[in-house]
Design a protein around this motif. Structure first.
Motif, PDB file in Angstrom:
ATOM      1  N   SER A 168       0.879  -1.164  -0.046  1.00  0.00           N
ATOM      2  CA  SER A 168      -0.252   0.020   0.226  1.00  0.00           C
ATOM      3  C   SER A 168       0.809   1.147   0.000  1.00  0.00           C
ATOM      4  CB  SER A 168      -0.994  -0.120   1.261  1.00  0.00           C
ATOM      5  OG  SER A 168      -1.485   1.280   1.425  1.00  0.00           O
ATOM      6  N   MET A 169       0.373   2.120  -0.625  1.00  0.00           N
ATOM      7  CA  MET A 169       1.186   3.559  -0.818  1.00  0.00           C
ATOM      8  C   MET A 169       0.166   4.534  -0.497  1.00  0.00           C
ATOM      9  SD  MET A 169       3.738   5.244  -3.756  1.00  0.00           S
ATOM     10  CE  MET A 169       4.809   3.749  -3.554  1.00  0.00           C
ATOM     11  N   ASN A 170       0.444   5.398   0.351  1.00  0.00           N
ATOM     12  CA  ASN A 170      -0.431   6.599   0.774  1.00  0.00           C
ATOM     13  C   ASN A 170       0.409   8.007   0.620  1.00  0.00           C
ATOM     14  OD1 ASN A 170      -1.425   4.282   2.341  1.00  0.00           O
ATOM     15  ND2 ASN A 170      -2.991   5.039   1.513  1.00  0.00           N
ATOM     16  N   ASP A 171       0.240   8.744  -0.390  1.00  0.00           N
ATOM     17  CA  ASP A 171       1.143  10.149  -0.692  1.00  0.00           C
ATOM     18  C   ASP A 171       0.006  11.225  -0.410  1.00  0.00           C
ATOM     19  OD1 ASP A 171       2.791   8.201  -1.126  1.00  0.00           O
ATOM     20  OD2 ASP A 171       2.727   8.666  -3.213  1.00  0.00           O
ATOM     21  N   THR A 172       0.613  12.423   0.031  1.00  0.00           N
ATOM     22  CA  THR A 172       0.195  13.802   0.256  1.00  0.00           C
ATOM     23  C   THR A 172       0.895  14.784  -0.492  1.00  0.00           C
ATOM     24  OG1 THR A 172      -1.391  13.008   1.848  1.00  0.00           O
ATOM     25  CG2 THR A 172      -1.270  15.563   1.444  1.00  0.00           C
ATOM     26  N   TYR A 173       0.646  15.594  -1.330  1.00  0.00           N
ATOM     27  CA  TYR A 173       1.283  16.579  -2.088  1.00  0.00           C
ATOM     28  C   TYR A 173       0.805  17.946  -1.672  1.00  0.00           C
ATOM     29  CZ  TYR A 173       3.721  12.681  -4.008  1.00  0.00           C
ATOM     30  OH  TYR A 173       4.627  11.331  -4.139  1.00  0.00           O
ATOM     31  N   GLU A 174       1.326  18.929  -1.296  1.00  0.00           N
ATOM     32  CA  GLU A 174       0.721  20.377  -1.237  1.00  0.00           C
ATOM     33  C   GLU A 174       1.808  21.355  -2.023  1.00  0.00           C
ATOM     34  OE1 GLU A 174       0.131  21.254   2.717  1.00  0.00           O
ATOM     35  OE2 GLU A 174      -1.357  19.960   3.092  1.00  0.00           O
ATOM     36  N   ASN A 175       1.266  21.785  -2.971  1.00  0.00           N
ATOM     37  CA  ASN A 175       2.176  22.591  -3.971  1.00  0.00           C
ATOM     38  C   ASN A 175       1.742  24.144  -3.970  1.00  0.00           C
ATOM     39  OD1 ASN A 175       3.385  20.146  -4.406  1.00  0.00           O
ATOM     40  ND2 ASN A 175       1.783  19.804  -6.175  1.00  0.00           N
ATOM     41  N   ILE A 176       2.833  24.927  -4.167  1.00  0.00           N
ATOM     42  CA  ILE A 176       2.390  26.385  -4.426  1.00  0.00           C
ATOM     43  C   ILE A 176       3.394  26.675  -5.428  1.00  0.00           C
ATOM     44  CG2 ILE A 176       2.273  28.693  -3.553  1.00  0.00           C
ATOM     45  CD1 ILE A 176       1.721  27.584  -0.854  1.00  0.00           C
ATOM     46  N   LEU A 177       2.809  27.403  -6.343  1.00  0.00           N
ATOM     47  CA  LEU A 177       3.571  28.162  -7.590  1.00  0.00           C
ATOM     48  C   LEU A 177       3.326  29.649  -7.634  1.00  0.00           C
ATOM     49  CD1 LEU A 177       3.409  24.867  -8.567  1.00  0.00           C
ATOM     50  CD2 LEU A 177       3.425  25.782 -10.598  1.00  0.00           C
TER      51      LEU A 177
END
Length: 601
Positions: free
Chosen positions: A126-135
């Motif tokens: 199982s893989m669980n990822d969270t990404y928060e990005n600001i450009l």
């Protein structure tokens, strides 16, 4: 000077030992065995901004159980310069821009293997990822009505905030019937929701710095994408009297739902543009059967394979004006073949042929209008069809350390973002199929060992590329060029505990789609120290020492010339420290799912 200080990679493999119960002899083999391993990793980077990443990996092996797991958290900030100039017949737009990227990520992974019997085992991961990005982007464009007379200029900015999650679950069952006869069955599910919102501001000013009336641009748009991928595949391999046979099948079901909103501000109020606020459902249903035959005739190894792929595309794209159905079906047989002739243990001649589809990235399918600035936009296309690539390779390897080869690759109906130009001088990119790509290449690779302390890896390529246009307004484009790489490794003591690495690569002019790319190169240097019986490792690296990784491109579409300069601040300083202890044979290894290609689209 803009630094890319790429760095501090701390990778200790920390281990734990388990002594068992008091019923066992304290000095028994099982009692003194170490069943745990691990890795703690800390990364620090310094571009224009600092970045870091921290992670821990744990490995457990005992009896019928094997477990790999990891957790990582990081923040990466980097800088990009992006200058775009567009030359119309009646005006010239000379643009420059900068973007600051700020990415935050939390990634977890676990893979559990259980040996059901001597011949059967199962993996669940199982893989669980969270990404928060600001450009955060700033844009300036000088607008000329004639080559040397400034008419006005544009100043704008945009800020994009996005949140992406990835959750996956995979199960793999393998049963070995006999030696080299086995069956695998794999099931996989991926869920990837993505939310974003962007504010774009812009204003035209006259040469005196006064705002031009009715030339302000204030847009807010947001959206959500829900992606689900389901995969089921099986494979059976058996050696027969005549050849080794592999047969199997695969089913892939992809559903991607898009909800998009676009608002333009007039006076004090935002008004939704319903024509630019579509919804879309994209469903891709693929069924695949394949077979592979291998046979050895003395010094000759032969392989022949077939893959039959049937694809159904369904869904719809709807806005205030219309609702268009996605309804397509295509079936394709992909052959593959390879052969190798071993003259002796050190010399071999081999060739390979293969065909495959290049399917659109999910962002290419998204019908959302992407806004770079008031004068440049981007639009995806859910009606895209895949392109077809055919590869042929011929390689002669000799003395176990050199090889020379020839390769040819053709991609038919290649898709990318094609610019269109409006009467208001807006560049509108839309993803379409508009070129056939051809590449011919000669290559030579090898390793030169001057002594046990010094060796050089080298690579040399000469190529000819021809991109043939499938649409009016673009001419065919071709280029002759070459690529070279030299990587030097030096060991400063017989135990090879201290080493240095100096690498340089250079590529002459090249082409990509309709664009001609100027020459590029980079010089990198690194050192490595293995201490405490190679349990403690320190690495120091510097990349792009010459700051030569600027990318310059030029293209012409519909007699409109565009020039580009991209610089992503690759110059870097990197230092890493690794400490290993415990059972070092238990290495962390993330298992890659069969449908990893569809995951990464």
């Amino acid at each position: 000077m803009k630094y890319t200080l790429f760095c501090l990679l701390l990778l200790p493999f920390l281990g734990f030992s388990q002594t068992g119960t008091s019923l066992k002899e304290p000095n028994s083999t099982e009692d003194s065995g170490e069943y745990f391993g691990g890795a703690v990793k800390s990364v620090y980077k310094q571009h224009k901004f600092p970045s870091f990443n921290n992670s821990i990996n744990l490995v457990y092996n005992r009896g019928r159980w094997k477990v790999n797991s990891s957790v990582s958290y990081g923040r990466e900030k980097f800088f990009r310069e992006n200058d775009v100039s567009t030359f119309f017949s009646d005006a010239s737009f000379i643009g420059s821009g900068t973007t600051d990227y700020d990415f935050n990520s939390l990634v977890t992974f676990i893979d559990v293997q259980y040996q059901i019997s001597k011949k059967t085992k199962i993996n669940v991961s199982s893989m669980n990822d969270t990404y928060e990005n600001i450009l955060d982007t700033k844009t300036n464009i000088d607008i000329y009505n004639s080559p040397d007379v400034l008419d006005r200029y544009y100043t704008g900015s945009k800020k994009l905030i996005s949140n992406l999650k990835r959750n996956s679950l995979n199960a793999l069952l393998r049963h070995d019937f006999n030696e080299n006869e086995f069956l695998t069955v794999e099931a996989d599910w991926l869920q990837r929701p993505w939310d974003y919102n962007q504010n774009t501001y812009g204003q035209d000013y006259d040469v005196n710095g006064a705002a031009v009336p009715n030339r302000n641009y204030t847009v807010y748009h947001d959206g959500r994408t829900d992606l689900n991928i389901y995969t089921l595949n099986g494979l059976y391999h058996v050696p027969t009297r005549f050849f080794d046979l592999t047969v199997g099948g695969k089913w892939i079901y992809i559903e991607s739902d898009y909800i998009i909103r676009n608002f333009r501000k007039y006076d004090a109020d935002y008004v939704q543009n319903l024509a630019l606020s579509p919804t879309c459902t994209y469903i891709e249903n693929r069924q695949i059967v394949f077979s592979d035959f291998k046979k050895k005739f003395g010094k000759l190894d032969l392989q022949l394979g077939f893959k039959l792929e049937n694809t159904f595309i369904n869904g719809d794209v709807a806005d205030v004006n219309s609702k268009k159905q996605l309804d397509d079906n295509y079936i394709k047989l992909f052959p593959s073949a390879s052969a190798s002739y071993h003259f002796d243990n050190e010399n071999k001649l081999s060739f390979a042929f293969s065909q495959f589809y290049n399917r659109p990235l999910y962002r290419f399918i998204n019908p959302s209008l992407g806004i770079y600035n008031a004068y440049e936009t981007y639009l995806g296309n859910p009606f895209l069809k895949p392109s077809l690539t055919s590869n042929f390779n011929l390689v002669y390897a000799f003395k176990s350390q050199y090889d020379v080869g020839f390769s040819y690759s053709k991609t038919k109906d290649n898709f990318w973002s094609l610019p269109n130009y409006t009467a208001d001088h807006v560049v509108e990119h839309k993803v379409v199929s508009y070129m056939d790509l051809n590449s011919f290449q000669l290559s030579a690779n090898g390793v030169l060992k001057y002594s046990n302390a010094v060796e050089t890896n080298f690579q040399l390529q000469g190529f000819y590329k021809l991109n043939k246009s499938l649409v009016p307004g673009i001419e065919d484009l071709d280029v002759w060029g070459w690529y070279g790489m030299v990587n030097n490794q030096v060991y400063f003591n017989p135990e090879k505990n201290i080493s240095a690495n100096l690498s340089f690569w250079y590529r002459s002019k090249n082409i990509s789609q309709e664009a001609l790319i100027s020459k590029q190169g980079a010089l990198d240097f690194g050192m490595k120290f293995l201490l405490l019986q190679k349990a403690f490792i320190i690495e120091v690296n510097v990349t792009d020492i010459l700051k030569s990784m600027n990318e310059y491109k030029v293209s012409t579409v519909d007699n409109v010339k565009q020039t580009f300069r991209n610089y992503q601040d690759p110059r870097a300083f990197r230092i890493s420290a690794t400490y290993k202890f415990g059972n070092r044979k238990l290495n962390y290894a993330e298992r890659i799912a069969e449908n990893a290609t569809d995951h990464s689209r």
